[in-house]
Design a protein around this motif. Sequence first.
Motif, PDB file in Angstrom:
ATOM      1  N   GLN A  24      12.532  79.818 -41.238  1.00 12.27           N
ATOM      2  CA  GLN A  24      11.324  79.797 -42.065  1.00 12.27           C
ATOM      3  C   GLN A  24      10.716  78.395 -42.131  1.00 12.27           C
ATOM      4  O   GLN A  24       9.506  78.217 -42.025  1.00 12.27           O
ATOM      5  N   TYR A  33      15.146  89.955 -43.054  1.00  8.92           N
ATOM      6  CA  TYR A  33      14.034  89.083 -42.710  1.00  8.92           C
ATOM      7  C   TYR A  33      12.697  89.800 -42.922  1.00  8.92           C
ATOM      8  O   TYR A  33      11.738  89.221 -43.406  1.00  8.92           O
ATOM      9  N   ALA A  90       9.993  88.464 -45.376  1.00 13.52           N
ATOM     10  CA  ALA A  90       8.775  87.941 -44.749  1.00 13.52           C
ATOM     11  C   ALA A  90       7.533  88.624 -45.282  1.00 13.52           C
ATOM     12  O   ALA A  90       6.449  88.132 -45.083  1.00 13.52           O
TER      13      ALA A  90
END
Length: 499
Positions: free
Chosen positions: A23, A473, A477
Amino acid sequence: MPAKRRPRAAAPMAAEDGLLLLQSQALAEEEAAKTKGEMLTRFLKDKLAKEERSSGLNLRKLSTQWRAVLRETKDEELRRDIEILSQTFARVMDCKDSSLATDLEEAEEQHAQALRSHLHNVDRLLQLQRERLTCLEEGYSTQLEALKTEFETERRTILEQHERESCYLRDVALAAEENYARNDHEATLNFQSARDDIKSKSLQEKQYSRMQLGGKAEVLWEQFQRAMQSYTEATEHQKIAFEALKQKDEKSSREIETQAKKLQKLQDLVTATKGRIAAHLRESEEQNRCAREEKERVLGQLQELKSGMNQARAKAHGSLTRLTVQSGAALKALARVVEKAQRVLRLAEMCRRLETEEEKVLPFYPSSLAEEEQRDARQVLEETPAEPLARAMQDYVGLERFWQRFNKAKLEEQALERERAALSQRNRRLRELLRQYLAGISVSQEVLDEPNPLLAIEHKSCVPRDLPRAQGYQGAAHPNSLLGGDTHPDPIPSSAGTG
């Protein structure tokens, strides 16, 4: 055993560090790309300014050479564009004109049909009301004429009876007067004959007495003359008074006889008048009794007629009130229908504005039936059905296009609802995955109460074990799914799965 469990417990920490590192790298790359883009933009702006300054110097030299070429090129391009636009505009206008003309004709036909139906119903109501009023007026006129005829008949009967009774009374009075005059004449004749008889008898008796008593009378006459002379001499003044009293007595007797005759006549007249009055009283009482009975009967009939008229008036008032209420309800129903039609027109206008170019050009989707099936369907529609429901459906054949568009919109709505339900389910699943991920990286009382992946080794999850990082993720996200935003997350990068 503890030495073997440490690598397993550190695996999630390494995965989290890897995710945080990825990230941070992605954020750094974005910042670098943004800075590079800004520098490139400034460089291009500066270069563009320099080129503009240089082109301004050379434009005057090249304008005369390129003007003709650019004009011809631009002319050709504009002509092609105009032709394309004119064709497109003509096609769109034709489609719109045909669709709008058809809609306008259908709307005008529906409005005219509704107006004709409404006017026909109003005319029928007015005709029924006029016929009802005509019947009531005829009934009232008939009853009034009957009452007038009956009243005139009774009046003529009463007047004729009064005239007959008056003639009868005049005849009775005349007959009574004639009878009285005849009786009076007969009584006078009888009295005169009786008086003549008495006078003749008295004269005969007087002559006989005179013949018998002639001698005696002479002697007595002499004696009487002497006595009378003496008496006359003695009663001369009394004789004078007697003569006066005798004349007065005769006069009084004549007056008494006259008054007695008048009194007798008056008594006879009073008696006859009393008899006539009693007869007239009896007849008048009988007539009054008959008149009172007739009056009571007429009053009863009048009361019955009044009650009938009041009932008819109340019935007419109730009918008029019911008709008024029904007319008000019909007006309200028509107002609701008009409001609904206006709302439908407004919604149609809004839908027309929201239509796409493809829907404006082709507003109706092609039929899924074959040509033979369509031909059979048209034949069935053209035939006159026998069932009442089918005959009623024939009046709504003109709404077939509308129902096609309505069904198309309904199908699209159902498809969108299903898609929305699927996306909502997917959003709930993603929220559940995100909640599980957040519960795995945080510690709270609720997390401790529930099964925790950090504390439970053999935890059965609905998430496949081969993609824990990719799903984590993906949930991290796209935090917009928590707010009900974009329910279509971007695909997971391949680098995230491999990292």
